[in-house]
Design an enzyme around this catalytic site. Sequence first.
Site, PDB file in Angstrom:
ATOM      1  N   ASN A 204      -3.458   4.374   8.962  1.00 24.88           N
ATOM      2  CA  ASN A 204      -3.096   3.838   7.969  1.00 24.88           C
ATOM      3  C   ASN A 204      -3.308   2.203   8.471  1.00 24.88           C
ATOM      4  O   ASN A 204      -4.343   1.667   8.939  1.00 24.88           O
ATOM      5  CB  ASN A 204      -2.198   4.307   7.067  1.00 24.88           C
ATOM      6  CG  ASN A 204      -0.654   4.371   7.809  1.00 24.88           C
ATOM      7  OD1 ASN A 204      -0.673   5.048   8.733  1.00 24.88           O
ATOM      8  ND2 ASN A 204      -0.001   3.619   7.631  1.00 24.88           N
ATOM      9  N   ASP A 205      -2.158   1.361   8.137  1.00 21.39           N
ATOM     10  CA  ASP A 205      -2.147  -0.119   8.189  1.00 21.39           C
ATOM     11  C   ASP A 205      -2.678  -0.740   9.366  1.00 21.39           C
ATOM     12  O   ASP A 205      -2.372  -0.180  10.227  1.00 21.39           O
ATOM     13  CB  ASP A 205      -0.858  -0.621   8.010  1.00 21.39           C
ATOM     14  CG  ASP A 205       0.007  -0.100   6.877  1.00 21.39           C
ATOM     15  OD1 ASP A 205      -0.487   0.760   5.956  1.00 21.39           O
ATOM     16  OD2 ASP A 205       1.318  -0.395   6.733  1.00 21.39           O
TER      17      ASP A 205
ATOM     18  N   GLN B  35      -1.773   1.653  12.630  1.00 26.68           N
ATOM     19  CA  GLN B  35      -0.657   2.640  12.330  1.00 26.68           C
ATOM     20  C   GLN B  35      -1.470   3.902  12.453  1.00 26.68           C
ATOM     21  O   GLN B  35      -2.558   4.394  11.882  1.00 26.68           O
ATOM     22  CB  GLN B  35      -0.491   2.674  10.925  1.00 26.68           C
ATOM     23  CG  GLN B  35       0.973   1.703  10.716  1.00 26.68           C
ATOM     24  CD  GLN B  35       1.849   1.997  11.607  1.00 26.68           C
ATOM     25  OE1 GLN B  35       2.841   2.682  11.341  1.00 26.68           O
ATOM     26  NE2 GLN B  35       2.451   1.422  12.682  1.00 26.68           N
TER      27      GLN B  35
ATOM     28  N   PHE C 114       6.447   1.469  13.451  1.00 30.44           N
ATOM     29  CA  PHE C 114       5.713   1.030  12.116  1.00 30.44           C
ATOM     30  C   PHE C 114       4.959  -0.228  12.349  1.00 30.44           C
ATOM     31  O   PHE C 114       4.772  -0.826  13.618  1.00 30.44           O
ATOM     32  CB  PHE C 114       6.790   1.155  11.233  1.00 30.44           C
ATOM     33  CG  PHE C 114       7.169   2.619  10.682  1.00 30.44           C
ATOM     34  CD1 PHE C 114       6.927   3.798  11.346  1.00 30.44           C
ATOM     35  CD2 PHE C 114       7.749   2.680   9.418  1.00 30.44           C
ATOM     36  CE1 PHE C 114       7.180   4.944  10.647  1.00 30.44           C
ATOM     37  CE2 PHE C 114       7.951   3.755   8.633  1.00 30.44           C
ATOM     38  CZ  PHE C 114       7.598   5.020   9.491  1.00 30.44           C
TER      39      PHE C 114
ATOM     40  N   ARG D 142      10.982  -3.495   6.869  1.00 29.16           N
ATOM     41  CA  ARG D 142       9.758  -3.466   7.836  1.00 29.16           C
ATOM     42  C   ARG D 142       8.783  -4.288   7.783  1.00 29.16           C
ATOM     43  O   ARG D 142       8.695  -5.052   6.773  1.00 29.16           O
ATOM     44  CB  ARG D 142       9.487  -1.941   7.661  1.00 29.16           C
ATOM     45  CG  ARG D 142       9.021  -1.543   6.353  1.00 29.16           C
ATOM     46  CD  ARG D 142       8.665  -0.090   6.144  1.00 29.16           C
ATOM     47  NE  ARG D 142       8.249   0.451   4.895  1.00 29.16           N
ATOM     48  CZ  ARG D 142       9.130   0.995   4.106  1.00 29.16           C
ATOM     49  NH1 ARG D 142      10.371   1.137   4.386  1.00 29.16           N
ATOM     50  NH2 ARG D 142       8.803   1.359   2.807  1.00 29.16           N
ATOM     51  N   ASP D 143       7.844  -4.198   8.585  1.00 28.96           N
ATOM     52  CA  ASP D 143       6.424  -4.915   8.319  1.00 28.96           C
ATOM     53  C   ASP D 143       6.624  -6.136   8.710  1.00 28.96           C
ATOM     54  O   ASP D 143       5.996  -7.149   7.917  1.00 28.96           O
ATOM     55  CB  ASP D 143       5.720  -4.471   6.982  1.00 28.96           C
ATOM     56  CG  ASP D 143       5.890  -3.026   6.709  1.00 28.96           C
ATOM     57  OD1 ASP D 143       5.766  -2.162   7.716  1.00 28.96           O
ATOM     58  OD2 ASP D 143       5.616  -2.993   5.534  1.00 28.96           O
TER      59      ASP D 143
ATOM     60  N   GLU E 246       5.622  -3.698   0.762  1.00 29.61           N
ATOM     61  CA  GLU E 246       5.400  -3.394   2.139  1.00 29.61           C
ATOM     62  C   GLU E 246       4.239  -4.653   2.458  1.00 29.61           C
ATOM     63  O   GLU E 246       3.703  -5.350   1.692  1.00 29.61           O
ATOM     64  CB  GLU E 246       4.476  -2.120   2.234  1.00 29.61           C
ATOM     65  CG  GLU E 246       5.562  -0.981   1.801  1.00 29.61           C
ATOM     66  CD  GLU E 246       5.270   0.270   2.285  1.00 29.61           C
ATOM     67  OE1 GLU E 246       5.782   0.994   3.216  1.00 29.61           O
ATOM     68  OE2 GLU E 246       4.014   0.722   1.964  1.00 29.61           O
TER      69      GLU E 246
ATOM     70  N   TRP F 285      -2.293   5.721  -0.736  1.00 24.24           N
ATOM     71  CA  TRP F 285      -1.335   6.681  -0.544  1.00 24.24           C
ATOM     72  C   TRP F 285      -1.483   7.868  -1.425  1.00 24.24           C
ATOM     73  O   TRP F 285      -0.999   9.058  -1.048  1.00 24.24           O
ATOM     74  CB  TRP F 285       0.062   5.927  -0.431  1.00 24.24           C
ATOM     75  CG  TRP F 285       0.241   5.224   1.058  1.00 24.24           C
ATOM     76  CD1 TRP F 285       0.795   3.768   0.830  1.00 24.24           C
ATOM     77  CD2 TRP F 285       0.379   5.792   2.232  1.00 24.24           C
ATOM     78  NE1 TRP F 285       0.655   3.431   2.266  1.00 24.24           N
ATOM     79  CE2 TRP F 285       0.536   4.896   2.971  1.00 24.24           C
ATOM     80  CE3 TRP F 285      -0.056   7.216   2.868  1.00 24.24           C
ATOM     81  CZ2 TRP F 285       0.659   5.026   4.478  1.00 24.24           C
ATOM     82  CZ3 TRP F 285       0.145   7.247   4.192  1.00 24.24           C
ATOM     83  CH2 TRP F 285       0.349   6.330   4.800  1.00 24.24           C
TER      84      TRP F 285
HETATM   85  C1  LIG Z   1      -0.072  10.286  -8.878  1.00 25.46           C
HETATM   86  O1  LIG Z   1       0.411   9.212  -9.916  1.00 25.46           O
HETATM   87  C2  LIG Z   1       1.533   9.619 -10.604  1.00 25.46           C
HETATM   88  C3  LIG Z   1       2.144   8.536 -11.507  1.00 25.46           C
HETATM   89  O2  LIG Z   1       1.140   7.412 -11.413  1.00 25.46           O
HETATM   90  C4  LIG Z   1       2.926   9.928  -9.706  1.00 25.46           C
HETATM   91  O3  LIG Z   1       3.988  10.269 -10.487  1.00 25.46           O
HETATM   92  C5  LIG Z   1       2.469  11.043  -8.692  1.00 25.46           C
HETATM   93  O4  LIG Z   1       3.391  11.395  -7.695  1.00 25.46           O
HETATM   94  C6  LIG Z   1       1.093  10.693  -8.006  1.00 25.46           C
HETATM   95  N1  LIG Z   1       0.408  11.836  -7.463  1.00 25.46           N
HETATM   96  C7  LIG Z   1       0.377  11.790  -6.044  1.00 25.46           C
HETATM   97  C8  LIG Z   1      -0.021  12.973  -5.347  1.00 25.46           C
HETATM   98  O5  LIG Z   1       0.490  10.790  -5.352  1.00 25.46           O
END
Ligand SMILES: *[C@@H]1O[C@H](CO)[C@@H](O)[C@H](O)[C@H]1NC(C)=O
Length: 524
Positions: free
Chosen positions: A38-39, A57, A98, A163-164, A216, A305
Amino acid sequence: MHIHPLILPALAAVAHAASYSGDLRPQIHFSPPSNFMNDPNGLVYDSKKGIYHLYYQYNPSQTVAGNQHWGHATSSDLYHWTNQPIALSGDKPEEYIFSGSAVIDSNNTSGFFPHQDDGVVAIFTVDTPTLETQNIAYSRDGGYTFTKYANNPVIDIGSKQFRDPQVVWHPETQQWVMTLAYAQDLVIGFYTSPNLRDWTHASNYTQKGLPGAQFECPNLVKFSVDRAVSKETSKYVLFISVNPGAPLGGSGTFYVVGNFNGTHFTSEVAHETLLDFSGDNYAAQWYSGIPENEPPVSIGWASNWDYTAEVPTGPLEGWRSAMTLPKTHTLTKVNGAWVVTHSPFHELSTIKGRQLVSKNLKSGNVQTNFSGVPSKAVYFNVTLKDIHDAHPTGQVNFNFTSSSGEYLDGGLSLDKGSFWINRAGTHLFTIKDNGNYTSSFNTTIPSFGKGTFSFSGVIDRSVLEVFLGEERTQIGTLTFFPTSPLDTLTVSAEGLTNQTSVSVKAWGLQSGWNSTTGSKRFRA
Ligand SMILES: *[C@@H]1O[C@H](CO)[C@@H](O)[C@H](O)[C@H]1NC(C)=O
Ligand SMILES: *[C@@H]1O[C@H](CO)[C@@H](O)[C@H](O)[C@H]1NC(C)=O
Ligand SMILES: *[C@@H]1O[C@H](CO)[C@@H](O)[C@H](O)[C@H]1NC(C)=O
Ligand SMILES: *[C@@H]1O[C@H](CO)[C@@H](O)[C@H](O)[C@H]1NC(C)=O
Ligand SMILES: *[C@@H]1O[C@H](CO)[C@@H](O)[C@H](O)[C@H]1NC(C)=O
Ligand SMILES: *[C@@H]1O[C@H](CO)[C@@H](O)[C@H](O)[C@H]1NC(C)=O
Ligand SMILES: *[C@@H]1O[C@H](CO)[C@@H](O)[C@H](O)[C@H]1NC(C)=O
Ligand SMILES: *[C@@H]1O[C@H](CO)[C@@H](O)[C@H](O)[C@H]1NC(C)=O
Ligand SMILES: *[C@@H]1O[C@H](CO)[C@@H](O)[C@H](O)[C@H]1NC(C)=O
Ligand SMILES: *[C@@H]1O[C@H](CO)[C@@H](O)[C@H](O)[C@H]1NC(C)=O
Ligand SMILES: *[C@@H]1O[C@H](CO)[C@@H](O)[C@H](O)[C@H]1NC(C)=O
């Protein structure tokens, strides 16, 4: 999830054998040898040796986040990378490294470097199940191996959401400045230090009204400003990444233009600006060590994410996530408002290959099948001239297609004054697999100043980046996953006013990896 330090050499061997040949593997964008990235972290340029370091990361044991280490790669041009062994690991179970940054302590302010002026200090968050603290480590061999400071942590406020750290040298006050996130308080903190060891809290900054559940990876970046644009010779821009809850879903980054006096950041704009109009650009970091007279350089994480743990490169090719292109930036004004511009680092010159097409059109289309370009990575640039100022009409679209009938398209609508990109035509991963994997993104084009407008893009197997406007004030970064490679580009124009002409150019790009391993100069 924890990895015992003793098995790390074995993991390094796995990294060595990594293949960069998968159909979804970007060839121009950095991606890890295997497993999850990631980052970007610790971006530092060693100007004496001409080496750019990229730490990141890294979960070296799985294709999802967790077990965080600092992975490492080096490059002399930010496109040709050499994978290096892992640079930083936790010291005990459930201790993770991190995000953070790195600087060259040329004046030995830290005292870690008795006989050298090119010592590297990394400043990072150590995460445990109950606490996040800021720590430092020093490298006397130019950033390849690090020793953790004996008196770590250097900052501990007893918080799990802290963090970060990103550290820059502030010459006016002759001290180091750390910018970091009190993540769930939605506050950015500034600390100062004469020596990278002893830190004093200097101020807090909050950007009211910013969406998102956590702040972040903040970055404080000094930009030189053209005298034609402002009487001031420089400004500071504060970049803040938010996740989840960014306006386009999941992860996103904003920036605020203002000033910094050594202790306090002050905004000088009415509101923040969204960095990218698409879904896959997060946690960008700005290189330290770039010479004062050169523009700032950044690399971001080209993912989100909301779905990064589900994209098909994990099960199919054993890796997940790429970085964005390296970019240079300037700060300028458009219609009186400050904006950051974005250009591919050195205009891709060290990887630009054979020209595939150069044509002008007023309507109809031009097509090039680039299956003969081994990397399947292409740069294209579309420039419109003599756009009717009062009533721009028509559209200019691009379309990358594959023999499987899949496509990745987008384009400029002159009627609507907007630009769009769309990944719904690629089928290996779609909004049906994850409801937050938005298919299409668009942005408003503020003006077609002086009757010209151009857009350009880099497509790289599973990452698209577009740059909009002559000054490239808008960018869109989009991951996509076709079942078979996209290998044909079509650019089409229709409905333009009859004086408007469109120039279409495209070049193949050369892979930044040597053969398929990316690890020829792996240091054991
Ligand atoms: C998708 O987005 C919604 C709100 O925007 C959120 O509540 C949900 O957790 C997200 N799902 C994932 C898999 O990140
Ligand atoms: C790639 O190969 C070339 C030519 O053999 C060599 O000069 C270069 O150092 C290699 N680069 C990497 C990153 O291994
Ligand atoms: C660097 O700092 C250390 C500790 O203060 C000191 O012993 C050493 O002489 C310094 N080296 C140089 C080159 O200034
Ligand atoms: C190093 O020291 C010089 C001379 O005091 C100073 O001008 C410069 O800002 C310092 N730079 C860093 C990175 O410490
Ligand atoms: C800065 O913000 C943090 C996080 O909200 C808070 O804990 C701390 O007290 C603040 N410091 C000052 C001096 O306001
Ligand atoms: C920096 O700005 C803060 C807030 O405006 C102010 O309190 C402080 O005195 C300033 N510091 C300097 C050195 O000007
Ligand atoms: C791109 O090609 C696909 C498949 O042929 C087609 O469905 C789509 O409409 C095209 N997009 C554009 C902008 O022409
Ligand atoms: C591009 O050319 C290759 C080689 O001739 C062919 O296999 C492929 O189907 C072509 N792509 C498209 C989208 O037609
Ligand atoms: C642009 O995106 C918004 C959502 O962000 C959507 O509501 C709108 O229909 C899109 N417009 C176009 C022209 O695609
Ligand atoms: C397209 O190419 C022209 C000529 O090189 C350049 O001036 C322009 O900035 C490019 N446009 C974009 C959006 O990259
Ligand atoms: C098209 O161009 C011709 C001359 O080239 C001009 O006379 C005519 O007005 C133009 N039409 C439009 C709709 O711009």
